[in-house]
Design an enzyme around this catalytic site. Structure first.
Site, PDB file in Angstrom:
ATOM      1  N   ASP A  68      36.715  33.402  17.754  1.00  0.00           N
ATOM      2  CA  ASP A  68      37.002  34.840  17.695  1.00  0.00           C
ATOM      3  C   ASP A  68      36.788  35.553  19.027  1.00  0.00           C
ATOM      4  O   ASP A  68      36.239  36.671  19.064  1.00  0.00           O
ATOM      5  CB  ASP A  68      36.151  35.502  16.612  1.00  0.00           C
ATOM      6  CG  ASP A  68      36.602  35.117  15.214  1.00  0.00           C
ATOM      7  OD1 ASP A  68      37.759  34.696  15.053  1.00  0.00           O
ATOM      8  OD2 ASP A  68      35.793  35.223  14.282  1.00  0.00           O
ATOM      9  N   LYS A  85      42.138  32.139  11.301  1.00  0.00           N
ATOM     10  CA  LYS A  85      41.301  31.753  10.169  1.00  0.00           C
ATOM     11  C   LYS A  85      41.049  32.973   9.293  1.00  0.00           C
ATOM     12  O   LYS A  85      41.270  34.111   9.706  1.00  0.00           O
ATOM     13  CB  LYS A  85      39.989  31.141  10.640  1.00  0.00           C
ATOM     14  CG  LYS A  85      39.077  32.051  11.443  1.00  0.00           C
ATOM     15  CD  LYS A  85      37.852  31.290  11.931  1.00  0.00           C
ATOM     16  CE  LYS A  85      36.939  32.148  12.788  1.00  0.00           C
ATOM     17  NZ  LYS A  85      36.275  33.228  12.036  1.00  0.00           N
ATOM     18  N   ALA A 102      32.020  34.407  19.181  1.00  0.00           N
ATOM     19  CA  ALA A 102      31.377  35.480  18.433  1.00  0.00           C
ATOM     20  C   ALA A 102      31.703  35.319  16.931  1.00  0.00           C
ATOM     21  O   ALA A 102      32.719  34.745  16.586  1.00  0.00           O
ATOM     22  CB  ALA A 102      31.894  36.824  18.937  1.00  0.00           C
ATOM     23  N   THR A 103      30.804  35.767  16.094  1.00  0.00           N
ATOM     24  CA  THR A 103      29.497  36.276  16.421  1.00  0.00           C
ATOM     25  C   THR A 103      28.443  35.211  16.111  1.00  0.00           C
ATOM     26  O   THR A 103      28.660  34.343  15.278  1.00  0.00           O
ATOM     27  CB  THR A 103      29.134  37.547  15.635  1.00  0.00           C
ATOM     28  OG1 THR A 103      29.184  37.259  14.225  1.00  0.00           O
ATOM     29  CG2 THR A 103      30.092  38.684  15.948  1.00  0.00           C
ATOM     30  N   CYS A 161      30.308  33.700  12.422  1.00  0.00           N
ATOM     31  CA  CYS A 161      31.359  32.701  12.653  1.00  0.00           C
ATOM     32  C   CYS A 161      30.899  31.557  13.553  1.00  0.00           C
ATOM     33  O   CYS A 161      31.257  30.404  13.316  1.00  0.00           O
ATOM     34  CB  CYS A 161      32.594  33.384  13.222  1.00  0.00           C
ATOM     35  SG  CYS A 161      33.294  34.596  12.078  1.00  0.00           S
TER      36      CYS A 161
END
Length: 235
Positions: free
Chosen positions: A43, A132, A160-161, A165
């Site tokens: 992410d 995802k 992150a984070t 995740c």
């Protein structure tokens, strides 16, 4: 500017004592490195890396250069690199699931620039970008298949984070049999202490949290992967 009331020094002192307890009981062993690494960035899309979004994280001016230094070292050896982002279909949000009962997932809309991987990471055409729906990069995605196809034995996790995740990706990585490595300085979160606490716990139970330079130097010890020009995948 609001006075900082979070004392990171006290937290580090607590971790020091906790490490002694863990190690006396056989926790915090080292996983070590294998011979075939892969990389997953978790992410590191604009909604997390740039200000102004509900999901924006702190300290990205430090985290992104650290991540890029690892990526560049890996690219020199053609190491497979995978970038995840999280997004949902705003036309009814039929793909959003129960997680949205807890956090504002509806702000992560497919088709918006917010879900694009941050250009400061210089993503390459042959690197896989995928969407995802849940915290772990493995949950409901082909990531495990891609890694095993490349013969990966070591997964380097950045992004992150820390509290969601990244942590869940590390847990799944280890449970699926990959050596899991997290470079220091490459993990972000939104609240004070979240990075420190989660990296402490990952290092105790699920993978090795390693100095940034150690991870970068690791790539000089491996054989280069064969370059596949037709490998690009964008979902």
């Amino acid at each position: 500017m609001e006075k900082e009331i979070f004392d990171l020094g006290l937290l580090n002192e607590a971790f020091k004592k906790a490490r002694e307890i863990h190690m006396s009981r056989g926790f915090q062993k080292r996983v070590g490195y294998g011979k075939r690494p892969g990389i997953i960035t978790v992410d590191l899309a604009n909604a997390w890396t740039r200000p102004g979004h509900t999901f924006s994280c702190d300290n990205m001016e430090e985290v992104l250069p650290a991540v890029l230094s690892v990526l560049d070292a890996a690219r020199a050896k053609n190491v497979p690199i995978f970038h995840s982002t999280t997004a949902y279909n705003p036309n009814g949000y039929s793909d959003i699931g129960r997680w949205a009962d807890k956090i504002p997932l509806e702000t992560l809309k497919m088709g918006e620039d917010w879900i694009d991987i941050d250009t400061r990471l210089n993503p390459q055409p042959e690197e896989t970008v995928f969407v995802k729906k849940m915290a772990s990069c493995f949950n409901g995605t082909p990531l495990q298949y891609w890694l095993t196809t490349h013969g990966i034995d070591t997964l380097i996790v950045m992004g992150a984070t820390a509290g969601a995740c990244v942590r869940h990706t590390c847990m799944d990585s280890t449970e699926l049999g990959f050596r899991t490595i997290v470079p220091e300085g490459t993990i972000a979160d939104r609240i004070p202490g979240a990075v420190e606490w989660n990296l402490f716990d990952i290092d105790a139970k699920f993978g090795d949290v390693e100095p940034l330079e150690t991870v970068i130097n690791y790539f000089s010890t491996i054989e280069a992967f064969e370059k596949r020009e037709s490998e690009s995948t964008v979902l």
